[in-house]
Design an enzyme around this catalytic site. Sequence first.
Site, PDB file in Angstrom:
ATOM      1  N   ARG A 110      -5.118   1.539  -5.272  1.00 14.46           N
ATOM      2  CA  ARG A 110      -4.340   0.890  -4.212  1.00 14.46           C
ATOM      3  C   ARG A 110      -4.334  -0.622  -4.338  1.00 14.46           C
ATOM      4  NH1 ARG A 110      -8.866   3.889  -1.088  1.00 14.46           N
ATOM      5  NH2 ARG A 110      -7.881   5.360  -2.416  1.00 14.46           N
ATOM      6  N   ARG A 168       0.841  -1.210   0.000  1.00 17.19           N
ATOM      7  CA  ARG A 168       0.000   0.000   0.000  1.00 17.19           C
ATOM      8  C   ARG A 168       0.867   1.247   0.000  1.00 17.19           C
ATOM      9  NH1 ARG A 168      -5.220   2.128   1.727  1.00 17.19           N
ATOM     10  NH2 ARG A 168      -5.043   4.290   1.087  1.00 17.19           N
ATOM     11  N   ASP A 226      -6.707  -1.776   0.629  1.00 17.73           N
ATOM     12  CA  ASP A 226      -7.268  -0.772   1.527  1.00 17.73           C
ATOM     13  C   ASP A 226      -8.047  -1.518   2.602  1.00 17.73           C
ATOM     14  OD1 ASP A 226      -7.986   1.740   2.515  1.00 17.73           O
ATOM     15  OD2 ASP A 226      -9.735   1.893   1.217  1.00 17.73           O
ATOM     16  N   ASP A 245     -10.213  -0.606   5.920  1.00 15.91           N
ATOM     17  CA  ASP A 245     -10.819   0.476   6.692  1.00 15.91           C
ATOM     18  C   ASP A 245     -11.517  -0.096   7.911  1.00 15.91           C
ATOM     19  OD1 ASP A 245     -10.127   2.645   5.044  1.00 15.91           O
ATOM     20  OD2 ASP A 245     -11.834   2.281   3.732  1.00 15.91           O
TER      21      ASP A 245
END
Length: 164
Positions: free
Chosen positions: A92, A83, A95, A97
């Site tokens: 990317r 990343r 990711d 989150d």
Amino acid sequence: MPVRAWVGLGANLGDARATLRAALRSLEAVPHSRLAGVSSLWRSAPVDARGPDFLNAVAALDTTLAPLELLRRLQAIELEHGRERPYRNAPRTLDLDLLLYGGLCQDDPVLTLPHPRAHERAFVLAPLSELAPALCWPGRQETPPQLLQMVRDQPIVRLNGDWR
């Protein structure tokens, strides 16, 4: 007592499917945590960005880690998978989150919970609706399926088959 954390997974560079599989293995290895569930894989167009379509999923993680420690672990997994953050919303390789951490609501410079835009993103809400359709979004009254109806203009497609 463990807390149910919800983690969004996304990738749109390289072999995104393989990267997401590897990220799941990394999530399974997070200390003091247990991978409790994973959604189907979904394809979505980038939101507020350019680049190839994303592959997305959501994972349920039961953890005794504090929210900031869990965030640090997620960011370390992202780095392990190449990343980079050259600019906001860049394409990317991976990711991860932290979307929700139980019912915790917090807003500080490092971590905002729930994730500030997750309730506006079909690529979060569709997989989350699959895993937890009755979940009440902290600070709101709607469930993921109800929130998903509010963003039905965002194209998203569920991919068939077991991707894990």
